[in-house]
Design a protein around this motif. Structure first.
Motif, PDB file in Angstrom:
ATOM      1  N   ARG A 112      88.604  31.202  16.777  1.00 37.77           N
ATOM      2  CA  ARG A 112      87.841  30.369  17.467  1.00 37.77           C
ATOM      3  C   ARG A 112      87.598  29.002  17.476  1.00 37.77           C
ATOM      4  NH1 ARG A 112      83.500  34.106  13.720  1.00 37.77           N
ATOM      5  NH2 ARG A 112      85.232  33.085  11.904  1.00 37.77           N
ATOM      6  N   VAL A 113      88.160  28.255  16.192  1.00 37.09           N
ATOM      7  CA  VAL A 113      88.194  26.569  15.802  1.00 37.09           C
ATOM      8  C   VAL A 113      88.885  26.002  17.444  1.00 37.09           C
ATOM      9  CG1 VAL A 113      88.941  24.550  14.907  1.00 37.09           C
ATOM     10  CG2 VAL A 113      87.295  27.168  13.682  1.00 37.09           C
ATOM     11  N   THR A 114      90.136  26.739  16.982  1.00 39.95           N
ATOM     12  CA  THR A 114      91.161  27.197  18.877  1.00 39.95           C
ATOM     13  C   THR A 114      90.249  26.392  20.074  1.00 39.95           C
ATOM     14  OG1 THR A 114      92.704  26.870  17.710  1.00 39.95           O
ATOM     15  CG2 THR A 114      93.164  27.020  20.425  1.00 39.95           C
ATOM     16  N   ALA A 115      89.113  27.647  20.127  1.00 38.07           N
ATOM     17  CA  ALA A 115      88.554  28.272  21.690  1.00 38.07           C
ATOM     18  C   ALA A 115      87.463  26.651  21.902  1.00 38.07           C
ATOM     19  CB  ALA A 115      88.267  30.041  22.108  1.00 38.07           C
ATOM     20  N   VAL A 120      86.471  21.411  24.706  1.00 41.75           N
ATOM     21  CA  VAL A 120      86.182  20.178  24.604  1.00 41.75           C
ATOM     22  C   VAL A 120      87.201  19.577  25.482  1.00 41.75           C
ATOM     23  CG1 VAL A 120      86.225  18.397  23.309  1.00 41.75           C
ATOM     24  CG2 VAL A 120      84.768  20.148  22.355  1.00 41.75           C
ATOM     25  N   ALA A 121      88.464  20.040  25.325  1.00 40.83           N
ATOM     26  CA  ALA A 121      89.634  19.244  26.077  1.00 40.83           C
ATOM     27  C   ALA A 121      89.293  19.313  26.969  1.00 40.83           C
ATOM     28  CB  ALA A 121      91.327  20.426  25.488  1.00 40.83           C
ATOM     29  N   GLY A 156      93.842  17.304  24.102  1.00 38.79           N
ATOM     30  CA  GLY A 156      95.052  17.585  24.258  1.00 38.79           C
ATOM     31  C   GLY A 156      95.574  18.057  22.570  1.00 38.79           C
ATOM     32  N   TRP A 157      95.870  16.918  21.483  1.00 43.10           N
ATOM     33  CA  TRP A 157      96.656  17.070  20.572  1.00 43.10           C
ATOM     34  C   TRP A 157      95.713  18.206  19.632  1.00 43.10           C
ATOM     35  CZ3 TRP A 157     100.917  15.187  20.827  1.00 43.10           C
ATOM     36  CH2 TRP A 157     101.485  14.439  21.216  1.00 43.10           C
ATOM     37  N   ALA A 158      94.738  18.080  19.622  1.00 42.88           N
ATOM     38  CA  ALA A 158      94.260  18.694  18.657  1.00 42.88           C
ATOM     39  C   ALA A 158      94.155  20.712  19.789  1.00 42.88           C
ATOM     40  CB  ALA A 158      92.375  18.808  19.000  1.00 42.88           C
ATOM     41  N   SER A 159      94.395  20.906  20.658  1.00 45.60           N
ATOM     42  CA  SER A 159      93.666  21.914  20.821  1.00 45.60           C
ATOM     43  C   SER A 159      95.804  22.268  20.781  1.00 45.60           C
ATOM     44  CB  SER A 159      93.550  22.334  22.662  1.00 45.60           C
ATOM     45  OG  SER A 159      94.679  21.548  23.225  1.00 45.60           O
ATOM     46  N   LEU A 160      96.972  21.354  21.228  1.00 46.20           N
ATOM     47  CA  LEU A 160      98.036  21.745  21.213  1.00 46.20           C
ATOM     48  C   LEU A 160      98.111  22.405  19.572  1.00 46.20           C
ATOM     49  CD1 LEU A 160     101.073  21.832  21.868  1.00 46.20           C
ATOM     50  CD2 LEU A 160     101.454  19.699  21.802  1.00 46.20           C
ATOM     51  N   ASP A 276      93.630  24.917  30.041  1.00 53.86           N
ATOM     52  CA  ASP A 276      92.455  25.021  28.862  1.00 53.86           C
ATOM     53  C   ASP A 276      91.724  25.635  29.083  1.00 53.86           C
ATOM     54  OD1 ASP A 276      93.704  21.895  27.713  1.00 53.86           O
ATOM     55  OD2 ASP A 276      92.199  20.745  29.039  1.00 53.86           O
ATOM     56  N   LEU A 277      91.003  26.289  29.917  1.00 52.65           N
ATOM     57  CA  LEU A 277      89.787  27.177  29.894  1.00 52.65           C
ATOM     58  C   LEU A 277      90.743  28.425  29.555  1.00 52.65           C
ATOM     59  CD1 LEU A 277      87.617  25.818  32.528  1.00 52.65           C
ATOM     60  CD2 LEU A 277      86.758  25.634  30.236  1.00 52.65           C
TER      61      LEU A 277
END
Length: 329
Positions: A112-115, A120-121, A156-160, A276-277
């Motif tokens: 859920r945090v990654t989503a 945001v990205a 970008g870096w947080a989602s990765l 990202d979506l």
């Protein structure tokens, strides 16, 4: 043993020293002892000297000859209790379902945090594309451009990082859920653990094998015959489609980054936003799949139901039983 002897520390004093016990000074000629309390007045220094003959020898330990087992004149009354050999207590084995549940909780939170981070990205990429369109007619404020760059970099870096963490936990949960499914059906999985890990990581295999693994877990959770071919549910089919589209689009975005030109860069921004979506949607559907499969693998709880046997009206007619009604004892 070393020779320990007492020797005076210096020459004969001109005046007798004061007594250390009573504190009085003895008159001259009274001798080495205090005439008041009788304590020895001479100051001594204890000196330890080695014995004559050089280095002392270590003590010799006596050697005892073995004379056989012990013997008793009478039968001993002591002894060990007549119990079987127990050995060391073995550690209690944790069931595979419980170990899978321990991984499912942090994986649920991280998905859920990654989503959220992926959304945001995507918004940051859309803002960058809007700024690219506006920059064709006029110059942009430096602060807005800096904010857009920082948002894109953070997203970008947080989602990765979130995707890598989710991937590690998802592989671990799949291994443990597969063991729980095998324990539930009393079978042994045909795929080794290395093949499961390779199915999630190796390009090409990660398009088909993850869906097959989840379908097998669902098949075991629904208590279907092991010899029957697994039929994935609609939820698993939706997840499988999102997962495959995400893998393919990720490869396309990676190859698109090698293209040059302004238009290629603008198209790359849109592709990053769509990716990202899609990653956010896949993470949210994965949460549903995770909860669904975990609930299937849990043992069924007995359901208590109350059954109405008969209804008696109040009054004197209660003694008479209606025709066709059953009265419980």
């Amino acid at each position: 043993m070393p020779d320990v002897s007492a020797r005076p520390t210096g020459g004969a004093p001109a005046r007798p020293p004061a007594c250390s016990r009573c504190g009085r000074v003895a008159p001259p000629g009274s001798g080495p002892f205090c005439p008041y309390c009788g304590r020895y007045l001479a100051a001594l220094a204890w000196v330890a000297e080695p014995p004559p003959g050089g280095k002392p020898r270590p003590p010799v330990r006596p050697r005892f000859r073995y004379t056989g087992p012990p013997r008793y004149r009478e039968v001993p009354r002591w002894g060990f209790p007549p119990l079987p050999w127990r050995g060391e207590p073995e550690a209690e084995r944790v069931p595979a379902l419980e170990r899978a549940a321990r991984v499912a909780h942090p994986l649920d939170v991280l998905l859920r945090v990654t989503a959220g981070v992926a959304v945001v990205a995507a918004l940051a990429e859309i803002l960058r594309y809007v700024l690219l369109v506006l920059s064709r007619a006029d110059a942009l404020p430096a602060g807005l451009v800096a904010f857009s760059d920082a948002a894109v970099a953070f997203g970008g870096w947080a989602s990765l990082a979130g995707l890598v963490g989710c991937g590690v936990l998802m592989v671990l949960w799949t291994l443990r859920a597969r063991e729980a499914a095998a324990e539930r059906t009393g079978t042994v999985s045909a795929r080794p653990a290395a093949a499961v890990v390779a199915g999630w990581v190796v390009p090409g295999l990660n398009l088909s094998l993850p869906g097959s693994l989840l379908a097998e877990i669902e098949h075991a959770g629904l208590d279907r015959p092991p010899a029957e071919r697994p039929r994935p549910s609609r939820l698993l089919l939706v997840w499988w489609g999102l997962w495959g589209a995400g893998v393919v689009l990720g490869v396309v975005v990676f190859l698109w980054s090698f293209r040059g030109g302004v238009q290629a860069m603008a198209d790359g921004v849109l592709l990053h936003a769509v990716l990202d979506l899609l990653a956010a949607a896949t993470a949210l559907v994965t949460v549903r799949v995770l909860r669904y499969l975990t609930a299937l693998l849990e043992p069924a709880r007995p359901v208590r139901r109350e059954t109405l046997v008969a209804v008696r009206p109040p009054g004197p007619a209660a003694d008479e039983t209606a025709p066709g009604a059953t009265v419980a004892p």
